[in-house]
Design an enzyme around this catalytic site. Structure first.
Site: not given
Lengths: 395, 395
Positions: A148, A185, A268, A390
């Site tokens: 992803t 996730t 991230e 985010n």
């Protein structure tokens, strides 16, 4: 580095079916040449995605009859109610039809946006397109199609000589955070050409998970879709039993720890992989609890991002982990530099301490002085880029 | 708004003694005109600062004989070993000398850098300078002198009519994060002119803490110095007992919740105060646990910072709080907009949902459908500025 392959007895295929807005690969199949053993470890969240509930039901009844895994990215099929359950079943049926087996021999993985219904028509077209492509050569493509916000695919393999035969453990994983917007996730598929009883596979996988994936945190938020599946084809002719399990366990642990660290390093916004070792703890579980508490602290992770050896934050995090220790016995190392002895600061050189966290790999070691056990946690630093990824998706 | 005052029976003074590099006020005294009752709630961390250990020992033996509090900012006196313990004792001795009481009648508060020894000579000079200034008018100055990275002082007061007499509860607090570099966080002093038995004060303070300060999180990291002190002068002539405690408790809770919300709203880098309400939970404790888990999620906090109504992250956080509920019974509101019913998304309008989190106050309400209890948590959004504050201090 050689090209990644799953263990003998498995073929795979991957392609695009339009679930990812980016148009990147988002659908894949892993197929065992004949019936194999499956085991799974799933999210502990009460809020479980439809494919998680589906896989748990399959493994409860049919763990020794598995033939295939179908996986999609771009839609988590979580918080989707009865329609989501039907979509997971339909994915299994589509894969079974393509492979020539029963739907209860297929496991399903999904990752992506939470709360959107899965478009099964796209999946149906995708399966029809990729099923004819099944090959041992498409293992790297599968690792890419489950991504992803991962910036790179994650693969790992290890071998062990068991009863005189070389046995392979080979797996893939994805996971970088809980991701924009509402992505869900961690997924991992590990294959082996050993044969192993379903119950033994399940208990071994659970143990190894505690030593690997459960020691990783990017942001402390377990997702609705976390899944680790182990498939054992038995093609090597070696059967794992009580007398040879140690070597197999070691190979499995090497692969799972390697994949876990790849997930942490690709968190991230991450710029550093942080390994936290807690030793002289009362138990392995206690050591891991303290290590994870430190790994979850935004204060520790931002300090390391900024190159600041803020050891007070590490001790503060350890102190609230719920594990008993005497703060006046604690020792703390950052890389090669000892910062704390007997609970108080050493005469360390500030610049030397800072240099220990300037690279891409950071090692923190905390001696609790409270026992003989050691545990680890892996995480990444916490950057403004994490917040940007985010926060700013829709604005 | 009227100027803040402590309850009747207390005077205070504040000034600069050079512990803060900025040169801002960093030392203060709160003195009771005569002996008063003290109660305290402290950090649950195993790594406790020297003043925390000192205060716990004082309150265990002398809770009914308290005369003063001495507080410094700029140095936490934490992880400082035996030298730190001696420094805390010396602070108490200096204050006792200035006030004319015994050292065991003085409580000590410290906040600031962890792992640095406290300069007691600076404190001695500071006490000599401020002790002559004790006055009821310096309460706002005390609120300022305990600040670290707080952007504004935090004060609150409430009154209750008890047995026909107006009783006052008035307090101050500081705390904004665990702060640059290695600051140690929440301090609060609450005063009242009611009289209250020491044991009753202690149990009441603990209960009210659970409903107020323990429901606040900025970054999920409890500090080494967290302290809440209640001093009761009895000057109003009213004694709190079983028959009138309800009204007093309410006033105390109003003040503590108000201070707690001020801390959340002034979190490092914060732009929004987020109130999380969890209702229809199996118990108040369970409701608070779920609310705090949501409040601790960096994914929820970054999404709200970015104005993105990412409700999947809220449910994902609730699902791992360890509280049993059926996800298919869950309802979720963002402000006035219901996003989830029966565990699946409603047909809400995306723009309308986003507008609910565009202001400085955000309300999240999660109905667990698993009981009748309600609990709250207060936190702030998570901005790139938080990372900057915590990462870039030395670079």
């Amino acid at each position: 580095m050689s090209i990644f392959r799953f263990a003998a007895g498995f073929r795979s295929a991957a392609g695009r079916c339009g679930l990812k807005a980016s148009g990147n690969p988002d659908l894949s199949l892993l197929v065992a040449d004949s019936v194999c053993t499956g085991a799974g470890v799933f999210t502990t969240s009460l809020v479980k995605a439809a494919p998680v509930l589906y896989d748990q039901a399959v493994l409860a009844e049919h763990a020794s009859e598995i033939r295939a895994i179908i996986a999609n990215a771009g839609c988590a099929n979580a918080c989707t109610g009865a329609q989501g359950d039907a979509a997971a079943r339909e994915m299994a049926r589509l894969a079974a039809e393509a492979v020539g087996c029963e739907p209860h021999q297929v496991l399903v993985l999904s990752t992506g946006v939470i709360g959107h219904q899965l478009n099964v028509e796209k999946v149906a077209k995708g399966v029809a397109a990729i099923a004819p492509e099944l090959s041992v050569e498409h293992a790297p493509a599968l690792a890419e199609a489950i991504m992803t916000t991962d910036t790179r695919p994650k693969t790992s393999s290890a071998t062990a000589v068991i009863d005189g035969v070389e046995v392979t453990v080979a797996g893939v994983a994805k996971g970088a955070g809980m991701i924009h917007p509402m992505m869900a996730t961690m997924l991992s598929i590990v294959t082996t050409d050993a044969a192993i009883d379903a119950d033994l596979a399940q208990s071994l996988l659970r143990e190894v998970t505690d030593a690997s994936f459960n020691c990783v945190t990017v942001d402390g938020d377990p997702s609705t879709n976390d899944t680790l599946l182990l498939l054992a084809s038995g093609v090597s002719g070696v059967t794992i039993n009580a007398s040879n399990i140690a070597a197999f366990r070691q190979a499995l642990e090497i692969v799972c720890i390697d994949l876990a660290k790849q997930i942490a390093a690709d968190g991230e916004g991450a710029t550093k992989l942080i390994t936290i070792t807690v030793d002289h703890a009362p138990s392995i579980a206690a050591a891991r609890t303290v290590a994870r508490k430190i790994a979850c602290s935004p204060l520790v992770k931002t300090a390391i991002h900024g190159g600041d050896p803020n050891w007070g934050r590490i001790l503060a995090a350890a102190g609230v982990a719920g594990v008993p220790f005497d703060p006046s016995h604690v020792e703390l190392w950052l890389g090669e530099v000892q910062l704390v002895a007997g609970g108080t600061p050493t005469n360390y050189n500030e610049r030397e301490a800072a240099s220990q966290i300037s690279g891409q790999q950071v090692a923190i070691r905390l001696n609790l002085g409270a026992g003989a056990a050691t545990g680890y946690a892996w995480t990444c630093d916490f950057s403004a880029e994490y917040v940007r990824i985010n926060a700013d998706y829709r604005t």
